[in-house]
Design a protein around this motif. Sequence first.
Motif, short mmCIF file in Angstrom:
data_model
loop_
_atom_site.label_atom_id
_atom_site.label_comp_id
_atom_site.label_asym_id
_atom_site.label_seq_id
_atom_site.Cartn_x
_atom_site.Cartn_y
_atom_site.Cartn_z
N GLY A 87 0.82 -1.20 0.00
CA GLY A 87 0.00 0.00 0.00
C GLY A 87 0.86 1.25 0.00
N GLU A 88 0.21 2.37 -0.12
CA GLU A 88 0.88 3.67 -0.09
C GLU A 88 0.34 4.46 1.09
OE1 GLU A 88 3.32 4.48 -1.96
OE2 GLU A 88 3.21 2.83 -3.43
N VAL A 89 1.14 5.41 1.57
CA VAL A 89 0.76 6.21 2.73
C VAL A 89 -0.58 6.90 2.49
CG1 VAL A 89 1.37 8.15 4.20
CG2 VAL A 89 3.15 6.55 3.46
N ASP A 90 -0.71 7.57 1.35
CA ASP A 90 -1.94 8.32 1.07
C ASP A 90 -3.12 7.39 0.87
OD1 ASP A 90 -0.49 10.64 1.24
OD2 ASP A 90 -0.28 10.91 -0.93
N GLN A 91 -2.88 6.26 0.23
CA GLN A 91 -3.96 5.30 -0.02
C GLN A 91 -4.51 4.74 1.29
OE1 GLN A 91 -2.57 1.56 -0.25
NE2 GLN A 91 -4.64 0.96 0.30
N VAL A 92 -3.62 4.36 2.21
CA VAL A 92 -4.06 3.81 3.49
C VAL A 92 -4.73 4.90 4.32
CG1 VAL A 92 -3.29 2.75 5.65
CG2 VAL A 92 -2.34 1.98 3.47
N ALA A 93 -4.18 6.11 4.28
CA ALA A 93 -4.77 7.22 5.03
C ALA A 93 -6.18 7.54 4.53
CB ALA A 93 -3.89 8.45 4.93
N GLY A 94 -6.46 7.23 3.27
CA GLY A 94 -7.77 7.52 2.71
C GLY A 94 -8.81 6.47 2.98
#
Length: 360
Positions: free
Chosen positions: A164-171
Motif C-alpha cells: 500500500g501507499e501512505v496516502d492510499q491507506v490514510a484515505g
Amino acid sequence: MRLDSRSRLVVLGVLVVASVVALALLLVRPLLASDPVVQAAEALPGTVVRVSYTDWAQVQQAADGASVGTGSSDEQVEDFLDRAFEEDLIGSSSLASSFPGLEENFGVTPLDAEWEVYGQAPEGSVAVLRFSDDVDLDEVEGRFEGLGYEAPESGAGEGGTWIGEVDQVAGLPGPLTQVQENLAVLPDEHLMLMGDDPEFVDRAVDVVRGDEEGLDEVPGIGSLLGELEEPAVATVWVGDFACEELAMSQADPSDVVEGERLVDEAGGVNPLTGLAFAESADAELRFVFAFDSSEDASEDLQPRTDLASGPAAGQGGSFADRFEITSSTADGPLVTMIAKPVDGQVLADVGQGPVLFATC
C-alpha cells in the motif's frame, strides 16, 4: 544377508515416505510451540529487538469482553477497550487503536484472533495476528485489491505481500496506521501480517515458512519467554536493547546522579542480555532479567530486587507505590521477580524508560 526383490521394494518405499515427510518438515515451518508467546516469537524475524505481545483471548476474558466481537456496536467495543486499558492489558498493542478501521476494511479485528505480536527491528516492524480456525482468511485477502493495495507478483493465496501507499491507506475508513501499509495472509497458519515496510513483511513470511531464522532461534530467548508462563500481555527487549531503551542516561541529570547512587548502594549490577515485563489475566506481574551467566544472575538477584523496591529515580515516587514484590529468584542465567500491582497501570508506567531496576 541379501534382500529379495520384494523386500528391497518395501525398504525403498519406506525410505521414500521418510524422505517426503522430512522434506515437508523442511518446507513448512508451522508454529510448533504450545506456549502462545513462544509461538508468536516463531513468526518474527531474528533481528527484532523489541516485542509487544497481547493474548486477545485472555484479554477478552479478563476485561469482560466475551460477548464482544466483529459486528458489535462501536459503543460496545469502545467500552470493552476502555476496561482492558484500565486493567493494563492493551497498552502495548499496536492494533488496539485501529479496531474500527480493521473491521471496516478487512472484516476482522483482534477480537477474532488468539494473539497479536508486534516486533520492531532497526529495518522495520511487523504485527502478526493469529486468528481462530473459523476465520476465513482467503475472504480477508480478497478485500485487499479493492482497497487499493498492489497485488504481489505471485497473486493472491500464495502468501505474498500486498503493498500500500501512505496516502492510499490514510484515505481508507479509519483509523488505520502505517502498520497497515503492507499486508500478507497465510491461511494455513491462520496468520495475517501487517507492517510498515514490505520487505520486512516478506521476511516475516519467510520466517513462518522456515526460510529465515526466527526470533525464537536467538540464543536465550526461548528460556526468557518460557519464564513468562503464558502471559496476557508482555513486552520483551531482546539482547542488550533494554540497556538502550530503558537507560537511566535518558533521565534528567539530577536523576542520573541519584540513580547512580542507588545502584552503588545496592551493590552494583551486571549488564542485561534480555528483559521481559509481563502481566497475567489475574494481574500477576513478572519481571524477568537475562544475563550472560548464572553467576551474573545470582549476583544481581538482591541488587535488582532492592532497586525494584525503592525510589523510582527518573520516574518519580517509588516502585513500592506501584507494585509489591512477592518473590524474587535466580535460576540459571535468569532472575525472575513476581509482583502484584498496588495502584495504577504498572506495565504502562514501568515499561517506559528510564527504569532504574532495569538499568545496565
